[in-house]
Design a protein around this motif. Sequence first.
Motif, PDB file in Angstrom:
ATOM      1  N   ILE A   7       0.884  -1.166   0.000  1.00  0.00           N
ATOM      2  CA  ILE A   7       0.000   0.000   0.000  1.00  0.00           C
ATOM      3  C   ILE A   7       0.921   1.215   0.000  1.00  0.00           C
ATOM      4  O   ILE A   7       1.737   1.391   0.911  1.00  0.00           O
ATOM      5  N   ASP A   8       0.812   2.052  -1.041  1.00  0.00           N
ATOM      6  CA  ASP A   8       1.693   3.210  -1.123  1.00  0.00           C
ATOM      7  C   ASP A   8       1.168   4.355  -0.253  1.00  0.00           C
ATOM      8  O   ASP A   8       0.138   4.232   0.410  1.00  0.00           O
ATOM      9  N   ARG A   9       1.862   5.466  -0.253  1.00  0.00           N
ATOM     10  CA  ARG A   9       1.513   6.595   0.609  1.00  0.00           C
ATOM     11  C   ARG A   9       0.224   7.300   0.191  1.00  0.00           C
ATOM     12  O   ARG A   9      -0.319   8.089   0.952  1.00  0.00           O
ATOM     13  N   GLN A  10      -0.255   7.013  -0.998  1.00  0.00           N
ATOM     14  CA  GLN A  10      -1.537   7.567  -1.450  1.00  0.00           C
ATOM     15  C   GLN A  10      -2.684   6.574  -1.232  1.00  0.00           C
ATOM     16  O   GLN A  10      -3.809   6.829  -1.621  1.00  0.00           O
ATOM     17  N   GLY A  11      -2.388   5.434  -0.596  1.00  0.00           N
ATOM     18  CA  GLY A  11      -3.405   4.437  -0.295  1.00  0.00           C
ATOM     19  C   GLY A  11      -3.695   3.470  -1.431  1.00  0.00           C
ATOM     20  O   GLY A  11      -4.628   2.670  -1.334  1.00  0.00           O
ATOM     21  N   ARG A  12      -2.894   3.518  -2.496  1.00  0.00           N
ATOM     22  CA  ARG A  12      -3.092   2.608  -3.625  1.00  0.00           C
ATOM     23  C   ARG A  12      -2.403   1.278  -3.360  1.00  0.00           C
ATOM     24  O   ARG A  12      -1.276   1.240  -2.844  1.00  0.00           O
ATOM     25  N   ALA A  13      -3.082   0.191  -3.751  1.00  0.00           N
ATOM     26  CA  ALA A  13      -2.531  -1.155  -3.579  1.00  0.00           C
ATOM     27  C   ALA A  13      -1.741  -1.563  -4.821  1.00  0.00           C
ATOM     28  O   ALA A  13      -2.137  -1.254  -5.952  1.00  0.00           O
ATOM     29  N   HIS A  14      -0.618  -2.242  -4.589  1.00  0.00           N
ATOM     30  CA  HIS A  14       0.232  -2.746  -5.668  1.00  0.00           C
ATOM     31  C   HIS A  14       0.565  -4.204  -5.371  1.00  0.00           C
ATOM     32  O   HIS A  14       0.846  -4.555  -4.227  1.00  0.00           O
ATOM     33  N   GLU A  15       0.555  -5.038  -6.396  1.00  0.00           N
ATOM     34  CA  GLU A  15       1.055  -6.407  -6.302  1.00  0.00           C
ATOM     35  C   GLU A  15       2.355  -6.457  -7.073  1.00  0.00           C
ATOM     36  O   GLU A  15       2.369  -6.278  -8.289  1.00  0.00           O
ATOM     37  N   LEU A  16       3.453  -6.680  -6.366  1.00  0.00           N
ATOM     38  CA  LEU A  16       4.773  -6.670  -6.984  1.00  0.00           C
ATOM     39  C   LEU A  16       5.324  -8.089  -7.039  1.00  0.00           C
ATOM     40  O   LEU A  16       5.244  -8.826  -6.051  1.00  0.00           O
ATOM     41  N   GLY A  34       7.823   4.432  -4.225  1.00  0.00           N
ATOM     42  CA  GLY A  34       7.985   5.526  -3.288  1.00  0.00           C
ATOM     43  C   GLY A  34       8.995   5.328  -2.179  1.00  0.00           C
ATOM     44  O   GLY A  34       9.019   6.108  -1.232  1.00  0.00           O
ATOM     45  N   ILE A  35       9.844   4.334  -2.274  1.00  0.00           N
ATOM     46  CA  ILE A  35      10.886   4.125  -1.262  1.00  0.00           C
ATOM     47  C   ILE A  35      12.193   4.706  -1.781  1.00  0.00           C
ATOM     48  O   ILE A  35      12.572   4.476  -2.927  1.00  0.00           O
ATOM     49  N   ASP A  94       5.740 -15.074   0.356  1.00  0.00           N
ATOM     50  CA  ASP A  94       4.730 -14.871  -0.680  1.00  0.00           C
ATOM     51  C   ASP A  94       3.431 -14.389  -0.051  1.00  0.00           C
ATOM     52  O   ASP A  94       2.897 -15.030   0.855  1.00  0.00           O
ATOM     53  N   GLY A  95       2.959 -13.224  -0.491  1.00  0.00           N
ATOM     54  CA  GLY A  95       1.735 -12.638   0.050  1.00  0.00           C
ATOM     55  C   GLY A  95       1.974 -11.609   1.141  1.00  0.00           C
ATOM     56  O   GLY A  95       1.019 -10.994   1.625  1.00  0.00           O
ATOM     57  N   LEU A  96       3.230 -11.400   1.530  1.00  0.00           N
ATOM     58  CA  LEU A  96       3.565 -10.384   2.546  1.00  0.00           C
ATOM     59  C   LEU A  96       2.879  -9.070   2.176  1.00  0.00           C
ATOM     60  O   LEU A  96       2.906  -8.646   1.022  1.00  0.00           O
ATOM     61  N   THR A  97       2.266  -8.449   3.174  1.00  0.00           N
ATOM     62  CA  THR A  97       1.589  -7.182   2.962  1.00  0.00           C
ATOM     63  C   THR A  97       2.199  -6.123   3.860  1.00  0.00           C
ATOM     64  O   THR A  97       2.398  -6.357   5.054  1.00  0.00           O
ATOM     65  N   LEU A  98       2.511  -4.971   3.269  1.00  0.00           N
ATOM     66  CA  LEU A  98       3.076  -3.868   4.031  1.00  0.00           C
ATOM     67  C   LEU A  98       2.610  -2.545   3.461  1.00  0.00           C
ATOM     68  O   LEU A  98       2.119  -2.466   2.334  1.00  0.00           O
ATOM     69  N   THR A  99       2.744  -1.526   4.282  1.00  0.00           N
ATOM     70  CA  THR A  99       2.372  -0.160   3.905  1.00  0.00           C
ATOM     71  C   THR A  99       3.620   0.713   4.000  1.00  0.00           C
ATOM     72  O   THR A  99       4.388   0.604   4.965  1.00  0.00           O
ATOM     73  N   LEU A 100       3.812   1.569   3.014  1.00  0.00           N
ATOM     74  CA  LEU A 100       4.925   2.500   3.073  1.00  0.00           C
ATOM     75  C   LEU A 100       4.645   3.525   4.160  1.00  0.00           C
ATOM     76  O   LEU A 100       3.563   4.140   4.180  1.00  0.00           O
ATOM     77  N   ALA A 101       5.585   3.712   5.065  1.00  0.00           N
ATOM     78  CA  ALA A 101       5.419   4.690   6.139  1.00  0.00           C
ATOM     79  C   ALA A 101       5.527   6.094   5.561  1.00  0.00           C
ATOM     80  O   ALA A 101       6.141   6.307   4.509  1.00  0.00           O
TER      81      ALA A 101
END
Length: 104
Positions: A7-16, A34-35, A94-101
């Motif tokens: 989840i980026d800083r604008q709240g958008r979800a990405h699958e990388l 955004g990192i 696989d499937g790890l979920t994180l949010t950019l601080a």
Amino acid sequence: MAILNVIDRQGRAHELEAVEGWRVMEILRDYKVGIEGVCGGSCDCGTCHVVVSKDWAARLPEPRDEEVDALDELPLIEPTSRLSCQIIWSDELDGLTLTLAEAA
């Protein structure tokens, strides 16, 4: 292929698509979500700060003392804050979920 959910800083979800043996910071930078990772992974700058989802936090290796010290210097951290340069990708993630601080 293993997937890292971000989840980026604008709240958008990405699958990388993630690569075995890469630092999570490298994956995030490669996809330009955004990192910064100014120090290149030496656990020195805190610009790769992420917040790991609660259901994944306990599944990661414990942070080393140098990571804890670097996190302590950031203005705002969460209980599941980590430096993405210190998380090495393996297919078990696989499937790890994180949010950019938020940027410091």
